[in-house]
Design a protein around this motif. Sequence first.
Motif, mmCIF file in Angstrom:
data_model
loop_
_atom_site.group_PDB
_atom_site.id
_atom_site.type_symbol
_atom_site.label_atom_id
_atom_site.label_comp_id
_atom_site.label_asym_id
_atom_site.label_seq_id
_atom_site.Cartn_x
_atom_site.Cartn_y
_atom_site.Cartn_z
ATOM 1 N N LEU A 87 13.632 2.329 -1.348
ATOM 2 C CA LEU A 87 12.453 2.165 -0.494
ATOM 3 C C LEU A 87 12.923 1.939 0.936
ATOM 4 C CD1 LEU A 87 9.507 1.511 0.309
ATOM 5 C CD2 LEU A 87 9.874 -0.806 -0.616
ATOM 6 N N THR A 145 11.419 1.242 4.652
ATOM 7 C CA THR A 145 10.204 0.934 5.393
ATOM 8 C C THR A 145 10.284 1.537 6.792
ATOM 9 O OG1 THR A 145 10.995 -1.185 6.309
ATOM 10 C CG2 THR A 145 9.959 -1.227 4.116
ATOM 11 N N ASN A 163 8.100 4.847 3.396
ATOM 12 C CA ASN A 163 6.973 3.965 3.719
ATOM 13 C C ASN A 163 6.475 4.249 5.136
ATOM 14 O OD1 ASN A 163 6.818 1.082 5.437
ATOM 15 N ND2 ASN A 163 5.280 1.330 3.838
ATOM 16 N N TYR A 164 5.157 4.182 5.296
ATOM 17 C CA TYR A 164 4.550 4.340 6.623
ATOM 18 C C TYR A 164 3.331 3.439 6.701
ATOM 19 C CZ TYR A 164 0.866 7.083 4.416
ATOM 20 O OH TYR A 164 -0.188 7.473 3.614
ATOM 21 N N ARG A 165 2.909 3.122 7.925
ATOM 22 C CA ARG A 165 1.704 2.317 8.110
ATOM 23 C C ARG A 165 0.520 3.177 8.526
ATOM 24 N NH1 ARG A 165 -0.832 -0.345 12.319
ATOM 25 N NH2 ARG A 165 0.799 0.296 13.772
ATOM 26 N N VAL A 202 4.484 6.471 0.763
ATOM 27 C CA VAL A 202 3.582 5.400 0.342
ATOM 28 C C VAL A 202 3.166 4.599 1.574
ATOM 29 C CG1 VAL A 202 3.278 3.350 -1.078
ATOM 30 C CG2 VAL A 202 4.670 5.239 -1.921
ATOM 31 N N ARG A 203 1.872 4.429 1.728
ATOM 32 C CA ARG A 203 1.347 3.686 2.866
ATOM 33 C C ARG A 203 1.302 2.189 2.560
ATOM 34 N NH1 ARG A 203 -3.273 1.384 4.712
ATOM 35 N NH2 ARG A 203 -3.663 1.550 6.970
ATOM 36 N N ALA A 204 1.747 1.368 3.504
ATOM 37 C CA ALA A 204 1.603 -0.087 3.421
ATOM 38 C C ALA A 204 1.996 -0.710 4.745
ATOM 39 C CB ALA A 204 2.468 -0.667 2.297
ATOM 40 N N VAL A 240 3.741 -3.641 6.136
ATOM 41 C CA VAL A 240 4.700 -4.545 5.497
ATOM 42 C C VAL A 240 4.461 -6.010 5.857
ATOM 43 C CG1 VAL A 240 6.474 -2.795 5.240
ATOM 44 C CG2 VAL A 240 6.395 -4.159 7.350
ATOM 45 N N MET A 276 2.259 -1.486 -2.943
ATOM 46 C CA MET A 276 3.246 -0.425 -2.733
ATOM 47 C C MET A 276 4.325 -0.466 -3.809
ATOM 48 S SD MET A 276 5.660 0.349 0.618
ATOM 49 C CE MET A 276 6.207 -1.355 0.767
#
Length: 253
Positions: A12, A14, A38-40, A63-65, A67, A76
């Motif tokens: 993973l 971020t 990972n992306y926002r 996967v969007r989150a 953090v 996530m």
Amino acid sequence: MTNVQQGGRVALITGATRGIGAAVARLLASRGMRVVVNYRSSRGEADDVVASIESTGGRAMAVRADVRDASAVLGMVEQIRAAMGEVEVLVHNALIPYAIKSFDEISWDELGGKLEQEMRAAFLLTKAVVPGMTTRGYGRIVYLGTVLSRQPREGMIALGTSKAALSQFARFVAQELGPRGITVNVVAPGPVAETVISGVLDEEQRQRQTAQTALGRLASPDDVARAVAFYAGDDSGFITGTTAPVNGGLAMD
């Protein structure tokens, strides 16, 4: 969401839509890991990174989150578990926004807010992945730091202070998790071209930083990614609680 189980450790990364994060995602995928981008908010850029990995035979998903959000982080990790399995490698690269101001100008809300959000994100992510790593008896955790933790620069008190706290946090976590087969390390770059932070430097500052660097140039995202990949792989299995200064000799201990 495509189910991409089978083979390769699950990594993973971020904040992996551009710069260092994207370079890390591509490199780890090229070395056989199944990568989570990972992306926002930048879904399109995340999809582009995934597509670039898949185009060369790698396996990845976006996967969007945010953090900094506990429920989003847990969601996530659950999503990753369902699609790929437990996270075995965590590279925490996501950049938490910060004020660029002198001590005279900065408020406590700006300094303390950056410190709190920096530590919150690292804490939440680590809490979320450690149970799965513990079950497997294996884990690699890599936090992205900065040379500014050791070498102050005008206007960067919020970033440098928060990343210094992150580096010390990493040592405590490394000590506690070592018996479980989990290593925890920090990669601390100097100025890196083609990143958000590098945009803070004007041309005069860029030339000065370059002149002060023994190797005569700023780092590239790929330079940093290679150091991260070392800590994320098995060659670093007996190294934990350390910080790698990827700064080309800008700062030497």
